[in-house]
Design an enzyme around this catalytic site. Structure first.
Site, PDB file in Angstrom:
ATOM      1  N   TRP A  24       0.824  -1.214   0.000  1.00  0.00           N
ATOM      2  CA  TRP A  24       0.000   0.000   0.000  1.00  0.00           C
ATOM      3  C   TRP A  24       0.851   1.253   0.000  1.00  0.00           C
ATOM      4  O   TRP A  24       0.530   2.231  -0.663  1.00  0.00           O
ATOM      5  CB  TRP A  24      -0.976  -0.007   1.171  1.00  0.00           C
ATOM      6  N   ASP A  52      -1.388   6.642   6.543  1.00  0.00           N
ATOM      7  CA  ASP A  52      -2.462   5.759   6.107  1.00  0.00           C
ATOM      8  C   ASP A  52      -2.673   4.757   7.234  1.00  0.00           C
ATOM      9  O   ASP A  52      -1.825   3.896   7.468  1.00  0.00           O
ATOM     10  CB  ASP A  52      -2.051   5.068   4.798  1.00  0.00           C
ATOM     11  N   LYS A  97     -11.972  -1.935   7.296  1.00  0.00           N
ATOM     12  CA  LYS A  97     -11.256  -2.885   8.137  1.00  0.00           C
ATOM     13  C   LYS A  97     -11.662  -2.757   9.602  1.00  0.00           C
ATOM     14  O   LYS A  97     -12.055  -3.732  10.208  1.00  0.00           O
ATOM     15  CB  LYS A  97      -9.751  -2.723   7.968  1.00  0.00           C
TER      16      LYS A  97
HETATM   17  C1  LIG Z   1      -7.079  -1.761   2.351  1.00  0.00           C
HETATM   18  C2  LIG Z   1      -6.023  -0.729   2.354  1.00  0.00           C
HETATM   19  C3  LIG Z   1      -5.982   0.303   1.400  1.00  0.00           C
HETATM   20  C4  LIG Z   1      -6.962   0.389   0.243  1.00  0.00           C
HETATM   21  O1  LIG Z   1      -8.149   0.886   0.664  1.00  0.00           O
HETATM   22  P1  LIG Z   1      -9.328   1.188  -0.385  1.00  0.00           P
HETATM   23  O2  LIG Z   1     -10.365   1.776   0.524  1.00  0.00           O
HETATM   24  O3  LIG Z   1      -9.725  -0.114  -0.997  1.00  0.00           O
HETATM   25  O4  LIG Z   1      -8.820   2.146  -1.397  1.00  0.00           O
HETATM   26  C5  LIG Z   1      -5.001   1.251   1.523  1.00  0.00           C
HETATM   27  N1  LIG Z   1      -4.092   1.216   2.517  1.00  0.00           N
HETATM   28  C6  LIG Z   1      -4.089   0.223   3.428  1.00  0.00           C
HETATM   29  C7  LIG Z   1      -3.059   0.221   4.509  1.00  0.00           C
HETATM   30  C8  LIG Z   1      -5.055  -0.772   3.377  1.00  0.00           C
HETATM   31  O5  LIG Z   1      -5.050  -1.750   4.295  1.00  0.00           O
END
Ligand SMILES: *Cc1c(COP(=O)(O)O)cnc(C)c1O
Length: 365
Positions: free
Chosen positions: A106, A176, A200
């Protein structure tokens, strides 16, 4: 209350488990929200019922995460992935460079988007070790004229997690936190911006949470399309256009649940206990199970491990499936096994996984 007996042991990486009581509450309000004769999905986002839900969700986030007054709490769409582009669009002006710490898939994606929009560099990378560790804070190299430093607090695919965050001084820190937000207390004041896709730990897919320092927001590029400006969302309390109302409502229910559990202190303790059950099974297995992450960087959310052969992994996953476990296959890019034990995964599911791992080793070791 119905029982949970037909609920799977859900270790999905995302979208992922939601608390049973949250689903039941949503179910009970689905046809008639608060006597309105309709669900929250069928109401105007400008009405007083929805507005109360919207604002209460923000209040709960502020309370649970101890978000300081000088931060805005925003609801966007487009997932964490749109943030990969919105961040450089808003905060990476010509003449400055954006720093990224690459600790997994990511963070690499975030960097790749920024590369299309401006000058970037890697302040540190864990790639050489196959993303099994987190760089030491002392390894981070910040260059002059750095617009911001971006990191990924938890690496969903490789199963590593930052334990402490760097002090970046005058350089804005952006994280993030998609896969570990609300799983532990975080000092929000260290960050200029935190963002997370909801699917999540916060609720269903479709909402993206952004927590942003007002003084940082004030530095954003004003020459952007309306929907790509954080300022649009901040100015209109995330009601410039129609927000994902049902997702925000459900996030509010999840936050209520977190509060009922005892807040982040209680959630953290339980997450540590849950992860320890599985890591202990790995560590006690004499190499039958191999953890991917080095112990100091182990994620409490995503536990990644391999078995000696792909054949054995297939057999393990098949037996797990048979026993009611879902989501234990590793990400398609890395293989192996991954147990995602987000907030809503009950302790009992981790105990059951530990038991399964011990039994499988006994029979196949
Ligand atoms: C799942 C995830 C993403 C992607 O998220 P989306 O909402 O599908 O764009 C980005 N960064 C991390 C750390 C993730 O776990």
């Amino acid at each position: 209350m119905s029982t949970s007996t037909n609920r799977a042991h859900n270790f999905n990486a995302g979208p992922s488990a939601l608390p049973l009581s949250v689903l039941q509450k949503a179910q009970s309000e689905l046809l008639d929200f608060g006597g309105a004769g309709m669900s929250i999905m069928e109401m105007s986002h400008r009405g007083k019922e929805y507005e109360a839900v919207h604002n209460q969700t923000i209040v709960l986030l502020r309370e649970l995460m101890a978000i300081p007054e000088d931060y805005d709490v925003l609801f966007l769409q487009g997932g964490a992935s749109l943030q990969f582009a919105m961040i450089p669009l808003n905060f990476l002006p010509a003449g400055k460079k954006a720093a990224y710490v690459t600790t997994g898939a990511w963070s690499e994606k975030a960097l790749d988007e920024a590369k299309k929009l401006g000058e970037t560099y890697e302040a540190a990378s864990a790639k050489a070790g196959k993303f099994s560790s987190i760089p030491a804070l002392a390894e981070l190299q910040l260059q002059p004229d750095t617009a911001y430093l971006h990191l990924t607090s938890n690496n969903t695919i490789f199963g590593t997690q930052w334990r402490e965050f760097p002090d970046t001084g005058d350089v804005p820190l952006i994280a993030d936190m998609s896969s570990d937000i609300l799983s532990r207390p975080v000092d929000v004041s260290k960050f200029s911006m935190i963002y997370a896709g909801a699917q999540k730990n916060l609720g269903p897919a479709g909402v993206t949470l952004v927590i942003i320092k007002k003084s940082f927001l004030a530095t954003a590029n004003p020459q952007l399309p309306t929907m790509l400006k954080y300022g649009t969302f901040a100015k209109e309390n995330s009601l410039y256009n129609t927000p994902p109302t049902f997702g925000i409502y459900l996030m509010g229910l999840v936050l209520d649940w977190v509060k009922q559990q005892g807040g982040l202190a209680a959630i953290t303790a339980r997450n540590e206990a849950k992860a320890a059950l599985v890591y202990d099974a790995i560590d006690a297995s004499n190499g039958f199970y191999k953890g991917h992450a080095v112990p100091a960087a182990r994620s409490r959310m995503n536990i990644t491990f391999t078995l000696a052969t792909e054949e054995l992994e297939k057999k393990f996953l098949a037996e797990a499936k048979q026993a009611g476990f879902v989501g234990l296959a590793g990400h398609r890019s890395v293989g192996g096994c991954r147990a995602s034990a987000y907030n809503a995964v009950p302790l009992e599911s981790c105990q059951a996984l530990r038991d399964l791992m011990l039994k499988f080793q006994k029979e196949n070791g």
